[in-house]
Design a protein around this motif. Sequence first.
Motif, mmCIF file in Angstrom:
data_model
loop_
_atom_site.group_PDB
_atom_site.id
_atom_site.type_symbol
_atom_site.label_atom_id
_atom_site.label_comp_id
_atom_site.label_asym_id
_atom_site.label_seq_id
_atom_site.Cartn_x
_atom_site.Cartn_y
_atom_site.Cartn_z
ATOM 1 N N ALA A 128 0.826 -1.208 0.000
ATOM 2 C CA ALA A 128 0.000 0.000 0.000
ATOM 3 C C ALA A 128 0.861 1.260 0.000
ATOM 4 N N ARG A 129 1.920 1.245 0.826
ATOM 5 C CA ARG A 129 2.795 2.420 0.888
ATOM 6 C C ARG A 129 3.516 2.653 -0.429
ATOM 7 N N SER A 130 3.751 1.606 -1.223
ATOM 8 C CA SER A 130 4.411 1.779 -2.510
ATOM 9 C C SER A 130 3.606 2.711 -3.408
ATOM 10 N N TYR A 131 2.292 2.490 -3.463
ATOM 11 C CA TYR A 131 1.439 3.338 -4.286
ATOM 12 C C TYR A 131 1.323 4.741 -3.687
ATOM 13 N N LEU A 132 1.112 4.812 -2.360
ATOM 14 C CA LEU A 132 0.939 6.119 -1.713
ATOM 15 C C LEU A 132 2.212 6.954 -1.779
ATOM 16 N N ASP A 133 3.357 6.316 -1.488
ATOM 17 C CA ASP A 133 4.613 7.062 -1.506
ATOM 18 C C ASP A 133 4.950 7.553 -2.903
ATOM 19 N N THR A 134 4.620 6.747 -3.909
ATOM 20 C CA THR A 134 4.863 7.180 -5.285
ATOM 21 C C THR A 134 4.073 8.448 -5.596
ATOM 22 N N TRP A 135 2.805 8.455 -5.228
ATOM 23 C CA TRP A 135 1.978 9.631 -5.490
ATOM 24 C C TRP A 135 2.537 10.858 -4.764
ATOM 25 N N ARG A 136 2.914 10.694 -3.500
ATOM 26 C CA ARG A 136 3.436 11.827 -2.728
ATOM 27 C C ARG A 136 4.745 12.352 -3.308
ATOM 28 N N VAL A 137 5.620 11.438 -3.683
ATOM 29 C CA VAL A 137 6.915 11.855 -4.235
ATOM 30 C C VAL A 137 6.719 12.637 -5.524
ATOM 31 N N GLU A 138 5.916 12.104 -6.431
ATOM 32 C CA GLU A 138 5.727 12.786 -7.708
ATOM 33 C C GLU A 138 4.963 14.093 -7.529
ATOM 34 N N ARG A 139 4.025 14.118 -6.608
ATOM 35 C CA ARG A 139 3.307 15.368 -6.322
ATOM 36 C C ARG A 139 4.272 16.435 -5.816
ATOM 37 N N ASP A 140 5.160 16.059 -4.898
ATOM 38 C CA ASP A 140 6.116 17.023 -4.349
ATOM 39 C C ASP A 140 7.136 17.453 -5.395
ATOM 40 N N ARG A 141 7.563 16.533 -6.252
ATOM 41 C CA ARG A 141 8.524 16.907 -7.296
ATOM 42 C C ARG A 141 7.908 17.915 -8.260
ATOM 43 N N LEU A 142 6.653 17.713 -8.601
ATOM 44 C CA LEU A 142 5.979 18.682 -9.472
ATOM 45 C C LEU A 142 5.776 20.023 -8.768
ATOM 46 N N ALA A 143 5.462 19.965 -7.472
ATOM 47 C CA ALA A 143 5.250 21.206 -6.726
ATOM 48 C C ALA A 143 6.524 22.045 -6.698
ATOM 49 N N ARG A 144 7.685 21.391 -6.606
ATOM 50 C CA ARG A 144 8.937 22.146 -6.616
ATOM 51 C C ARG A 144 9.177 22.822 -7.968
ATOM 52 N N ARG A 145 8.572 22.266 -9.011
ATOM 53 C CA ARG A 145 8.664 22.887 -10.336
ATOM 54 C C ARG A 145 7.484 23.822 -10.608
ATOM 55 N N ARG A 146 6.653 24.009 -9.559
ATOM 56 C CA ARG A 146 5.470 24.869 -9.646
ATOM 57 C C ARG A 146 4.503 24.380 -10.714
ATOM 58 N N LEU A 147 4.337 23.059 -10.753
ATOM 59 C CA LEU A 147 3.414 22.446 -11.700
ATOM 60 C C LEU A 147 2.322 21.708 -10.929
ATOM 61 N N PRO A 148 1.114 21.660 -11.454
ATOM 62 C CA PRO A 148 0.027 20.947 -10.773
ATOM 63 C C PRO A 148 0.233 19.437 -10.852
ATOM 64 N N VAL A 149 -0.426 18.738 -9.966
ATOM 65 C CA VAL A 149 -0.228 17.288 -9.896
ATOM 66 C C VAL A 149 -0.737 16.586 -11.148
ATOM 67 N N TRP A 150 -1.686 17.194 -11.848
ATOM 68 C CA TRP A 150 -2.230 16.554 -13.055
ATOM 69 C C TRP A 150 -1.446 16.905 -14.314
ATOM 70 N N HIS A 151 -0.297 17.538 -14.145
ATOM 71 C CA HIS A 151 0.514 17.913 -15.316
ATOM 72 C C HIS A 151 0.947 16.660 -16.084
ATOM 73 N N ARG A 152 1.080 16.824 -17.389
ATOM 74 C CA ARG A 152 1.386 15.674 -18.248
ATOM 75 C C ARG A 152 2.726 15.023 -17.925
ATOM 76 N N THR A 153 3.647 15.753 -17.286
ATOM 77 C CA THR A 153 4.955 15.172 -16.965
ATOM 78 C C THR A 153 4.924 14.293 -15.718
ATOM 79 N N ASN A 154 3.793 14.207 -15.064
ATOM 80 C CA ASN A 154 3.670 13.327 -13.900
ATOM 81 C C ASN A 154 3.735 11.876 -14.387
ATOM 82 N N PRO A 155 4.763 11.121 -14.009
ATOM 83 C CA PRO A 155 4.890 9.744 -14.513
ATOM 84 C C PRO A 155 3.779 8.823 -14.045
ATOM 85 N N VAL A 156 3.033 9.232 -13.028
ATOM 86 C CA VAL A 156 1.932 8.377 -12.570
ATOM 87 C C VAL A 156 0.937 8.136 -13.686
ATOM 88 N N TRP A 157 0.683 9.165 -14.499
ATOM 89 C CA TRP A 157 -0.254 8.968 -15.613
ATOM 90 C C TRP A 157 0.307 7.970 -16.617
#
Length: 804
Positions: A204-233
């Motif tokens: 469970a933490r694998s999925y949750l931690d992935t989302w949090r990490v990618e969300r924070d990485r995008l936030a540091r680039r001032r991009l929304p979580v739904w941005h196309r560069t989010n590898p989760v998509w």
Amino acid sequence: MAESGTLQSAVSADAGAGKGAPAELSFLNALPYFAPVAIFPFVAAAALYGGWWLAGPFVFLLLADQFDTALGTDERNIDPKQPDGRLCWHKLAVWVWVALYPVTFVFAFRQVFVAEYLALWEGVLIVLSLGAMARLTLNAGHDMMHRRAVWERRIGEFLMASVSFPQEVTEHIYVHHAHIGTPRDAVSAPKGQSFWQYLPRSVARSYLDTWRVERDRLARRRLPVWHRTNPVWRYVLETGAWYALAYWIGGVWGVPVFVAICAMGIFQLRMVDYVQHYGLQRIRLPGGRFERVRPRHSWSIAYKLSNWFYYNAQRHADHHIAATRLYPLLQHSGPDEAPQLPGSYSAMGGLIMSPGRWFRKMDPLVDRWRAHFYPEIDDWSAYDSAAYRARPDAFETIDEILTSAPALARWLNRSPELLDSLRSREFTDLDLPGGFEPDPEFKAFARRGLARVYWTHDLDVAEMRMRIADLPVQGVREAVEAARNWSNDKVFQICVHTMRGNLSPAEAGAALSNIAEASIAAVLSAVNEDFAGRRAGGGVAAAMLGDPASGDAMIGAELDVMFVYDGGHANCHDALSRRFSGALRALSHDNLLFDEVPGRREARVFRSFAEFPERFRTTGPGGALPDLIRARRVFTSGDSGIGERFDEARLDVLSRGAAHDSAIAELREAPPGAADSGILTVDDARGGFRDVERAARFLQLTNSAVAPEILVPDAVSAFRIAGERGFVSAAAAERLAEAATTWRNLRSVLRLVAEDGFSAETASPRAKAVVARSCGADDIDALTVAVRDTAARAAFDIDALAGG
């Protein structure tokens, strides 16, 4: 070193020490790594022909397990400074798997659904063989995800998606490699956690931690979580493609069958992950950082066949030192660098199925690892605690509580969120930061002063009631939960202040009693408001009894409340009393201040002020009257004068009547304590707690008619009033008040510190210091002497009182 020899003995006899002789790159050296692809013709033949051919994949895997230990170990290393061009044969071994797996998988998966000549049991065996193949695919995907080229990493994602685990690419690199051996990494299993506890949490933490990490990485680039560069998509699309393929091949049943195959692959992956890091933790440095990753933070072993099948996964220790190093260049770490597993991955996989056997085998090895690599640490309880896993940033506080107050630590491990209350301004403003004042004495004095003023003056009962009333709730259930959570936070803060010496146990007891009153009143008010439409006149008064009423509250106190009604209907009283009792029972559940109220116990209820005094006055034995002395009115409703009538009725009962006379006789004739005076026997010692309490109640009941002000809930105030009124000498009254204070402090701090009894021989130095300081002594030896002297003086004064 002795420990090194012990650790090394865990390795099989044919394992050499150190890194072994160097090896050379060659086709022959790479050839064994092609061994895993041999499973493909067996799986294809099983899917094509069924019958006895189905045994092929399983015999292949079984023989691999058997030969794993038979072929022995290989500790030779290849020089890691090799150009990529010389690794072509080793790379080809992985590429062959990458090329053949999708073809073999699709063919075998299709056969399960379209080959009419295959029986159901044959289809099940094919699915099981695909599950075993999925595990090997995750190995290949792991190797590809660490490649330097982006397109190779994308292929790694594709392979991981074929087992519904593509987010492992993010989680493995940005969480596991960054936080190995810390609570932030769910893949690193702590000591004492079974595989069955580890499996759902880590997945469970694998999925949750992935989302949090990618969300924070995008936030540091001032991009929304739904941005196309989010590898989760991308992970979602890749995984969705595999599920679409499964549906296209097998229809509705294709999806659950594919899920089962993926589950088998993930299950086997987590088995290996569990083994690779079990119990190995990185220590926290004084600045709050963790030590750097070293080979010692991964279990190592060197069996040849496992390394061939898993692309040198057993050299995991070196993989964490050089993550981008290709698998043939990974270095073996010997027992002086990394702990050695006592068996192959296959053997360890069988062992983890039984947690008891696993712990018996591995926990002693973890303890030896700790002694070998960290001889300076003699207490690992903080690292092993549930609180540390939940709140790693609060390690210093957790360590302080575990070594100073084990009883409080038990609650902390059950509810690590209590630590969040120590971050509030309410707490931090009273706990001065380091460097505030160079004089430690002044700093301690300032802390005590701030905490004392706040908890004994600023935050009184009225203020507490207002704060609870301001909490947003709807209905009785939410009101109970809010009051309990608020109470737990405040009680925990007070306990930490007491542990640190900012509050004396007596001061803490007074504050805890206020919290008890405020939380009980809030719950009763919520019930009363909810019941208001069914009330038919009259009023009710509620009184808290016992230690919380007398200002001596401590963690685990008994929740005892008495209700007196006046006017209205008896049926209405009974219904409201049941509601009150149920709400108080819910309040006591998971409550740090109160012991849980048994489900069968009902509150004491009196239906009228005529019944209330009459029942006490006519009852034979007077044992219930001391409880009435320690009564604090906490709630009234309805008739505005019911509170005053309750106080008058209580005074009347305690001043005259058969029960009053019987209680005085019982107190006079009660035998004194017989135990020797000591820290743990203070309750039953001669001149101890019970003797002093009986003396206070005796003075109160014998003088209540002429001095009603003596009917205070606590013994300390009762003795001082008796001295002021001349019922005993001023000197004796002060000595008895001092004894009551000492016993009150000692009992409270022992409840905080001693979970299963206190022993000066086994208690930690911090715990002993807390106990001694709370009672005004320099150390435990001085406290022991003070306890004997106080008990002796109290016994002398009590004997004189009885004689008089």
